[in-house]
Design a protein around this motif. Sequence first.
Motif, PDB file in Angstrom:
ATOM      1  N   CYS A   1      37.399  42.587  44.856  1.00  7.12           N
ATOM      2  CA  CYS A   1      38.428  43.541  45.268  1.00  7.12           C
ATOM      3  C   CYS A   1      38.054  44.113  46.629  1.00  7.12           C
ATOM      4  CB  CYS A   1      38.587  44.637  44.227  1.00  7.12           C
ATOM      5  SG  CYS A   1      37.100  45.647  43.965  1.00  7.12           S
ATOM      6  N   HIS A   2      38.830  45.057  47.123  1.00  8.50           N
ATOM      7  CA  HIS A   2      38.601  45.618  48.457  1.00  8.50           C
ATOM      8  C   HIS A   2      38.781  47.136  48.388  1.00  8.50           C
ATOM      9  CE1 HIS A   2      39.361  44.982  53.065  1.00  8.50           C
ATOM     10  NE2 HIS A   2      38.528  45.982  52.831  1.00  8.50           N
ATOM     11  N   LEU A   3      37.728  47.864  48.739  1.00  7.99           N
ATOM     12  CA  LEU A   3      37.776  49.330  48.726  1.00  7.99           C
ATOM     13  C   LEU A   3      37.172  49.881  50.008  1.00  7.99           C
ATOM     14  CD1 LEU A   3      36.714  49.978  45.014  1.00  7.99           C
ATOM     15  CD2 LEU A   3      39.009  50.184  45.981  1.00  7.99           C
ATOM     16  N   GLY A   4      37.422  51.167  50.239  1.00  6.26           N
ATOM     17  CA  GLY A   4      37.040  51.770  51.502  1.00  6.26           C
ATOM     18  C   GLY A   4      38.208  51.622  52.458  1.00  6.26           C
ATOM     19  N   LEU A   5      37.929  51.231  53.686  1.00  5.30           N
ATOM     20  CA  LEU A   5      38.986  50.973  54.646  1.00  5.30           C
ATOM     21  C   LEU A   5      39.612  49.613  54.355  1.00  5.30           C
ATOM     22  CD1 LEU A   5      40.607  51.459  57.249  1.00  5.30           C
ATOM     23  CD2 LEU A   5      38.694  50.425  58.508  1.00  5.30           C
ATOM     24  N   VAL A   6      40.876  49.632  53.951  1.00  5.57           N
ATOM     25  CA  VAL A   6      41.649  48.397  53.814  1.00  5.57           C
ATOM     26  C   VAL A   6      42.623  48.410  54.996  1.00  5.57           C
ATOM     27  CG1 VAL A   6      43.144  47.015  52.331  1.00  5.57           C
ATOM     28  CG2 VAL A   6      41.403  48.507  51.303  1.00  5.57           C
ATOM     29  N   PRO A   7      42.320  47.671  56.073  1.00  7.34           N
ATOM     30  CA  PRO A   7      43.068  47.835  57.321  1.00  7.34           C
ATOM     31  C   PRO A   7      44.585  47.780  57.184  1.00  7.34           C
ATOM     32  CG  PRO A   7      41.137  46.504  57.725  1.00  7.34           C
ATOM     33  CD  PRO A   7      41.198  46.719  56.241  1.00  7.34           C
TER      34      PRO A   7
END
Length: 276
Positions: A122-128
């Motif tokens: 998955c993708h967390l933090g800044l997801v551009p």
Amino acid sequence: MKRIYDWDASFSLRNYTAADLRALKGKQKLTQTTANSVEEAAAAADAGIDLIMGNAQNTKAAREGAPHLFFTAAIALPDFPTEADVLSAAFEAMKDGADSVYTARGPHVVELLAKEQIPVMCHLGLVPRRCGWHGGLRAIGRTADEAVELWKAFRRMEDAGAFSVEAEVIPAPVMEEISRRTSLVTMSLGSGSGGDVIYLFQNDICGEDTKRPRHARAFGNIHALQEQIRAERRSALSAFREAVHSGSFPARPETANIDDQALSEFMDRIARESGT
């Protein structure tokens, strides 16, 4: 190397499996970069990079270039809008040899993929692509409230069945604390050295562009070589044009020849036939 069967039921070897990466969490620091062509994947393998990641449609090319590296296929956010689209793309990538699948979608999509026993990043933090919700491109987790909400997002992805996470531009101390508390294998992109895997785009590593994100460092200067090639191409083309106009090209060594007797016979025959 680990012996495996991929989703196409083909025997292969891998440097790591999903189980290996989980077992190494917090014990061994690994490296990851992007690879979207045969050459990029082969370069990563030759350089000893541990893990590679690229667009799902480039899975076959990456696998050809690096047959044994753990490869994560990224299902691009805008290209596969429905859950059916995502699932179809994931199955195709796994069939082509991917070892895990990346999605920037929410826990519901992660759960959809995880239920099929696909290792999901998955993708967390800044997801551009979603930075508008945070006021633009910036670090995520710089206040206590935001860091707590980020931690809760990690927990939600754990519950959904994610296996790993691209953790992008999170303050390093926050990343370190979250990484040691989460079961997710953390791929730190601009989030300090506290992640399990340090991740950087290959074009940034190799210095292919003059502009890079603040978190990136160039370890090469391919851009300078590309500029040199660009200049050399134009210089060569100009020299070719000038040589043609001056009559120096093509020269005798660059043209086919005929011996004098054959040439004389040829000229006699066409003179007779043409009447000249």
